[in-house]
Design an enzyme around this catalytic site. Structure first.
Site, PDB file in Angstrom:
ATOM      1  N   SER A 216       0.839  -1.199   0.000  1.00 46.13           N
ATOM      2  CA  SER A 216       0.000   0.000   0.000  1.00 46.13           C
ATOM      3  C   SER A 216       0.876   1.253   0.000  1.00 46.13           C
ATOM      4  CB  SER A 216      -0.947  -0.046   1.201  1.00 46.13           C
ATOM      5  OG  SER A 216      -1.936   0.948   1.114  1.00 46.13           O
ATOM      6  N   ASP A 351     -10.502  -3.468  -5.152  1.00 47.40           N
ATOM      7  CA  ASP A 351      -9.920  -2.709  -4.039  1.00 47.40           C
ATOM      8  C   ASP A 351     -10.734  -1.431  -3.850  1.00 47.40           C
ATOM      9  OD1 ASP A 351      -8.397  -1.111  -2.336  1.00 47.40           O
ATOM     10  OD2 ASP A 351      -6.493  -1.780  -3.170  1.00 47.40           O
ATOM     11  N   HIS A 382      -8.326  -4.696  -0.541  1.00 52.15           N
ATOM     12  CA  HIS A 382      -7.095  -3.971  -0.237  1.00 52.15           C
ATOM     13  C   HIS A 382      -6.287  -4.763   0.777  1.00 52.15           C
ATOM     14  CE1 HIS A 382      -4.594  -0.365  -0.257  1.00 52.15           C
ATOM     15  NE2 HIS A 382      -4.447  -0.542   1.055  1.00 52.15           N
TER      16      HIS A 382
END
Length: 440
Positions: A216, A351, A382
């Protein structure tokens, strides 16, 4: 006279025969509606499929696709809920992972020039790597995360068992029991702490080669770090980025939209950032701070989005004049084209944090650069990517497996080269005969 009085003593009040049928029809309609909502929300009708992989046809990429078969195999999430990006994301957010192990590591402290203290945890391998080489994974977690998060612990344990040493950065200010030593904390794209960790590993383990991994926000940081200077790519054999958004400037507009509940996620992330910042209130807003003022603190309390926090607090740590400047300079999209080591970019179509419009960035990059592979899964949410049959997920996720499998294939590619062609300090030593591939 009332209706009841009009009835005789022997009369019985009856319900029209069509009424029960109408009630049954209403029940069936309600059940059908609930089932429809469940099917839609859980995305149960969505078929499973292999990742959509974009890459140029080169010997290296053909080798990777062959010896990293997980990139071409069907990803199968748990049947009842795994096709919902929201539930995958929620499970990652609340639990991290199922039955997370507790790998043993040593915490290192690195003093920075501005007075800050970077920390990272070092985990030694639990066996030899398949190539017999010394290889270290340098890992950058997601926003506000650190080595104690369950998804990091699970990945580190899996990597250790495959023969990798692991170094995990603890984002500045993320660990609740570590005080800040300067009026600064982690930001969206600051690479200083990650660079310090990599520098330590290079000096402490002179023979080791590096596999760079980012999750991320960490994916943004590692790609930006590698692209900032060719020297940063020395001894790096590959990089893997999972679920990053590539451009904060383009992403900020999407976080204000209600599509995929993105506005709600924005609020939740802002609330979490508030807690982290306020836990270091004395260090960040004390008399020694020259960048953050008390007036900014009142704005923090009323902030309802990440953008408001970034504008009022985060950008000021590095002296950016505007939010636009902060997002432009801290996003890896400005640097990622300078990355020349093998690069795997992984995202999920469902996501809820990464808008589909942002995925044109990695796809275009993979189409233009020979060293890049872009893998887009249909499900996974995610940082979820849970696998399983029906209900219960497996402890190890598809994400954990694909990172190690890709890294293994690149390590084997390097091992199969003649010595004079192997990557050393980010460049080829000198020309020699064409490469020959050995058995794997």
């Amino acid at each position: 006279m009332s209706t009841m009085n009009a009835l005789g003593e022997g009369d019985v009040q009856t319900i029209a025969p069509e009424m029960p049928a109408m009630f049954d029809g209403m029940k069936l309609a309600a059940v059908a509606t609930v089932l429809y909502i469940i099917v839609r929300c859980l995305n149960l009708k969505s078929p499973t499929a292999p990742p959509d992989v974009t890459y140029q046809d080169t010997p290296l990429n053909r080798f990777v696709i062959k010896f990293c078969p997980i990139l071409s195999k069907e990803y199968i999430p748990p049947l009842l809920w795994g096709k919902s990006g929201h539930l995958q994301t929620a499970l990652y957010g609340k639990m991290g992972r199922v039955s997370a192990p507790t790998p043993f590591g040593v915490r290192k402290y690195l003093p920075m020039q501005d007075g800050a203290t970077a920390t990272f945890d070092l985990f030694e391998p639990q066996g030899d790597h398949q190539t017999g080489d010394d290889i270290t994974m340098v890992i950058c977690p997601g926003i506000g995360n650190h080595s104690e998060k369950h998804y990091i612990r699970t990945f580190v344990d899996h990597s250790q068992k495959q023969g990798y040493r692991c170094a995990v950065l603890n984002h500045l200010g993320a660990l609740p029991n570590i005080e800040l030593t300067s009026p600064r904390m982690f930001t969206y794209g600051c690479t200083w702490e990650f660079a310090a960790m990599v520098g330590y590993i290079r000096k402490a383990f002179a023979q080791t080669m590096l596999v760079v991994v980012g999750f991320s926000l960490g994916g943004n940081i590692v790609c930006k770090f590698l692209g900032e200077s060719q020297a940063n790519q020395e001894k790096v054999i590959c990089c893997i980025s999972i679920c990053q958004g590539y451009s904060a400037l383009r992403a900020q507009e999407t976080f204000l939209q209600w599509d995929q509940c993105r506005r709600i996620y924005n609020f939740l992330m802002a609330d979490n950032m508030k807690k982290i910042i306020l836990s270091h209130r004395r260090s960040l807003f004390g008399s020694n701070s020259t960048k953050i003022e008390e007036a900014d603190l009142s704005k923090l309390y009323t902030a309802t989005s990440i953008m408001q926090i970034d504008d009022n607090i985060m950008r000021k740590f590095h002296g950016h004049d505007s939010l636009k400047e902060y997002y432009e300079k801290e996003s890896c999209v400005q640097y990622i084209y300078n990355v020349n080591v093998p690069l795997l970019l992984v995202n999920s179509s469902d996501d809820p944090l990464v808008h589909p419009s942002l995925l044109t960035i990695p796809r275009t990059l993979a189409e233009k650069k020979q060293n890049v592979i872009f893998a887009l899964t249909q499900h996974g949410g995610h940082l979820g990517f849970f696998e399983g049959a029906v209900l219960f997920p497996q402890p190890l996720t598809w994400m954990d497996k694909v990172i190690v499998s890709y890294a293994n294939s690149i390590c084997q590619w390097e091992k199969n080269k003649p010595v004079c062609q192997r990557t050393q300090r980010g460049r080829q030593l000198h020309s020699c005969h064409p490469q020959t591939l050995g058995k794997t």
